[in-house]
Motif scaffolding. Structure first.
Motif, PDB file in Angstrom:
ATOM      1  N   ARG A 156       0.835  -1.209   0.000  1.00 39.56           N
ATOM      2  CA  ARG A 156       0.000   0.000   0.000  1.00 39.56           C
ATOM      3  C   ARG A 156       0.870   1.259   0.000  1.00 39.56           C
ATOM      4  NH1 ARG A 156      -3.226  -3.735   3.341  1.00 39.56           N
ATOM      5  NH2 ARG A 156      -5.172  -4.061   2.190  1.00 39.56           N
TER       6      ARG A 156
ATOM      7  N   VAL B  76      -3.977  -2.469  -6.676  1.00 43.00           N
ATOM      8  CA  VAL B  76      -4.396  -1.136  -6.213  1.00 43.00           C
ATOM      9  C   VAL B  76      -4.057  -0.072  -7.254  1.00 43.00           C
ATOM     10  CG1 VAL B  76      -4.026   0.655  -4.456  1.00 43.00           C
ATOM     11  CG2 VAL B  76      -4.334  -1.731  -3.763  1.00 43.00           C
TER      12      VAL B  76
ATOM     13  N   ALA C 257      -6.353   5.421  -3.186  1.00 43.92           N
ATOM     14  CA  ALA C 257      -6.069   3.996  -2.988  1.00 43.92           C
ATOM     15  C   ALA C 257      -7.060   3.390  -1.999  1.00 43.92           C
ATOM     16  CB  ALA C 257      -4.632   3.815  -2.505  1.00 43.92           C
TER      17      ALA C 257
END
Length: 171
Positions: A27, A79, A117
Motif C-alpha cells: 500500500r 491497487v 487507494a
C-alpha cells in the motif's frame, strides 16, 4: 493537506518503515506509485514497471530512498491498476466525502494518492474488512504526515467506509 506545492515534486517516503508487513508495504508502494503517476503524468503501467523492477524487493534499498523492501506485488499492482482504471469514479466518491471548500485537486498529492487507494479498496469488494482498510491507511498516513493530515484522512476514510460498506457498521 495544503494546495499542491510549487517546484519539483519530491518522491514521498514514509518516516517509519513498516518492516514485516508486506501488505502494508504494498500500500505504501501504491501511494508512491500513484503520486509519481499523478505528478509526472506517467501511465500506471510505466510506473508499475519501474516500481517492480527497481523500487520493490529486498535489493531495492531502504524506505529513506523511497523504496519498499517488502511488498506484496500482486496487491500493489491491483491497487495501482484499480485506481488508474476507475479514477473518475473514485474521485467522485472521494469528492462526495470532502467537506467545505476542499476538492480532490486541492489535496496534497500524497494525501490524494492515499485517499484514492483507500477509496479503491473500499469500493472493490468486502475484503479486507473496512476497519482493516482504515487502520492500514491511517498507519501509512502517520508515516507520511506529522500535521493535521492524518486526522483529516481519518474523517474522510471513516465517512467513505460507512457509505461504501454500511453493512459492516450496523450493530
Amino acid at each position: 493537506m495544503s494546495d499542491t506545492p510549487k517546484g519539483a515534486p519530491k518522491k514521498p517516503a514514509p518516516k517509519q518503515p513498516v518492516a514485516g508487513r508486506p501488505r502494508t508495504g504494498s500500500r505504501v508502494a501504491a501511494i508512491q506509485a500513484l503520486f509519481q503517476s499523478d505528478i509526472n503524468a506517467e501511465s500506471a503501467e510505466t510506473v508499475l514497471d519501474q516500481f517492480v523492477r527497481f523500487r520493490i524487493g529486498p535489493d531495492a534499498g531502504g524506505f529513506e530512498d523511497g523504496r519498499i523492501p517488502l511488498a506484496d506485488v500482486p496487491l500493489f499492482t491491483k491497487v495501482v491498476r484499480g485506481v488508474a482504471g476507475q479514477g473518475e469514479t473514485l474521485d467522485a466518491i472521494l469528492q462526495g466525502h470532502l467537506q467545505g471548500e476542499w476538492t480532490v485537486p486541492r489535496l496534497d498529492p500524497v494525501l490524494r494518492a492515499l485517499l484514492r487507494a483507500a477509496a479503491y479498496e473500499l469500493s472493490a469488494g468486502a475484503e479486507p474488512p473496512a476497519r482493516v482498510v482504515i487502520n492500514e491507511y491511517m498507519d501509512i498516513a502517520h508515516g507520511f504526515f506529522s500535521g493535521e493530515e492524518p486526522r483529516f484522512a481519518n474523517g474522510v476514510l471513516d465517512a467513505m467506509a460507512r457509505s461504501l460498506r454500511a453493512g459492516e457498521f450496523q450493530k
